[in-house]
Design an enzyme around this catalytic site. Sequence first.
Site, PDB file in Angstrom:
ATOM      1  N   CYS A  39      -6.228   7.674  -0.086  1.00  0.00           N
ATOM      2  CA  CYS A  39      -7.370   6.980  -0.579  1.00  0.00           C
ATOM      3  C   CYS A  39      -8.385   6.143   0.701  1.00  0.00           C
ATOM      4  CB  CYS A  39      -7.081   5.916  -1.554  1.00  0.00           C
ATOM      5  SG  CYS A  39      -8.603   5.363  -2.322  1.00  0.00           S
TER       6      CYS A  39
ATOM      7  N   HIS B  79      -4.047   8.360  -5.441  1.00  0.00           N
ATOM      8  CA  HIS B  79      -3.047   7.412  -5.429  1.00  0.00           C
ATOM      9  C   HIS B  79      -1.765   8.258  -5.665  1.00  0.00           C
ATOM     10  CE1 HIS B  79      -4.986   3.874  -3.945  1.00  0.00           C
ATOM     11  NE2 HIS B  79      -6.216   4.432  -4.618  1.00  0.00           N
TER      12      HIS B  79
ATOM     13  N   GLU C 171       1.186   7.006  -5.224  1.00  0.00           N
ATOM     14  CA  GLU C 171       2.284   6.076  -5.362  1.00  0.00           C
ATOM     15  C   GLU C 171       2.451   5.526  -6.697  1.00  0.00           C
ATOM     16  OE1 GLU C 171      -0.471   5.705  -3.750  1.00  0.00           O
ATOM     17  OE2 GLU C 171      -1.289   3.756  -3.358  1.00  0.00           O
TER      18      GLU C 171
END
Length: 518
Positions: free
Chosen positions: A84, A174, A176
């Site tokens: 990002c 993202h 994660e």
Amino acid sequence: MTGPSESILIVDFGSQVTQLIARRVREAGVYSEIAPFNAAAEAFERMRPGGVILSGSPASVLDADSPRVPDTIFESGLPVLGICYGQQVMMQQLGGQVQLGDSGEFGRAFIEIADGCALFDGLWTEGDRHQVWMSHGDKVTNLAPGFRPVAASPGAPFAVIADDKRRYYAMQFHPEVVHTPDGGKLLANFVRHVCGLKGDWTMAEFRQTKIEEIRKQVGSGRVICGLSGGVDSAVAAVLIHEAIGEQLTCVFVDHGLMRSGEADQVVSLFRGHYNIPLVHVNAETLFMNGLAGVTDPEAKRKFIGKTFIDVFEAEAKKIGGAEFLAQGTLYPDVIESVSFTGGPSVTIKSHHNVGGLPERMNMKLVEPLRELFKDEVRALGRELGLPDVFVGRHPFPGPGLAIRIPGEVTKERCDILRKADAVYLEEIRNAGLYDAIWQAFAVLLPVKTVGVMGDGRTYDSVCGLRGVTSTDGMTADVYPFDASFLTRVATRIVNEVKGVNRVVYDYTSKPPGTIEWE
Ligand code: XMP
């Protein structure tokens, strides 16, 4: 011990989810450390990592003073993954272009795979479509030399980009967060295939690394650890004891707001099982007197936090003081209580384990669990040999039953709640559901309703039951008990717990509710 290059440096630009990157990297069996961007150069020198991941950020690279990646990282020839903001800052620094997005993309998005790259090995192939989680305003409009696009979404033509030669990769979404279902695997591919790390790191090594860190931080100083009765402070204490032995003293301030039998369990675990020096202070009367007439949730939390500190401080003085205070602070406690910038952030609830005491007593904090999530703390607890019944216990808040008794807290109401809670948990254990639930507890409402028992009228309190699933306490779903289970619990509570004549089940997820009622 793995060598220093068997690790990943995560450069934190202030994203709310940076710790999740570390967690995913740990899940891939690789040790990682997070360093704020302004300390990243020093951390990079010290760690000599095998690769670097750049986090997201609330900042915009288009702002003049927005954070940057230290040049040494790009000069090192090591693999870098930008996420990002991390992608945007890479482009900005390596010769690409970023523009202010006019609308941005927030939430679920689908990307189309345009080409293969090492990140996708064994996972994604050309022409696939995959769900990812986007959260960005700005976007990359021109790639830096050497990069090629390998995946695109409608709002981000450069959703994933690769410079295979330099082993630089970057993505707009993202990986994660759990809403990017393959995200963990993408990160695993980066740390293992791209960086070539072995992926054999375990909780046993975390234990060893932390023991060394604690020894280094504390030296020959004395440490005091406040035990709350919960898993976190117990794991922190056992770990610290393993590191520094008798330099640690544990203080258990028993505020009388614990669940049934809990105080005794803590005392026997520490004194009996581990032989760790423990001061057990029974301060029930002090807490009950102070809570008399207090009904506001924040006032309760503040009083309990402050009184806890007063008692703790007095005990600390009695044993001759200490330079360090140990706490079982976890990552979710950190992000819900402070903001990255140190500026004002919204306080949802004042968590009582973060703050107050260290400044007042001029103590430094030892917080070995600060980067872990609850399930990781449990794994560490098992690694340290804590009994399963203790490690697997549902989380319990510092202010204890006080925040499960809306309205005034009295000893009588605590006793009623303890009984109802014990019945509920016994039924949950009997049904074999305990480990499937993140937290289950009873709440005693300040509401009386009319009932009928035998031939008589009753006018007693309402008991609320809460049961949620969660992975980190930050969001939660309602546990869907069978109606027959809830009916059984309700019947037992009304029959066995004097003072309760009605039971209700809480069907609110978090958000919009919180897990605790106050
Ligand atoms: P909430 O109610 O904020 O709770 O959704 C999230 C998780 O945090 C626990 N909790 C606390 N833990 N001190 C703690 O150590 C506190 O003051 C505190 N307040 C809430 C709660 O039990 C849940 O697991």
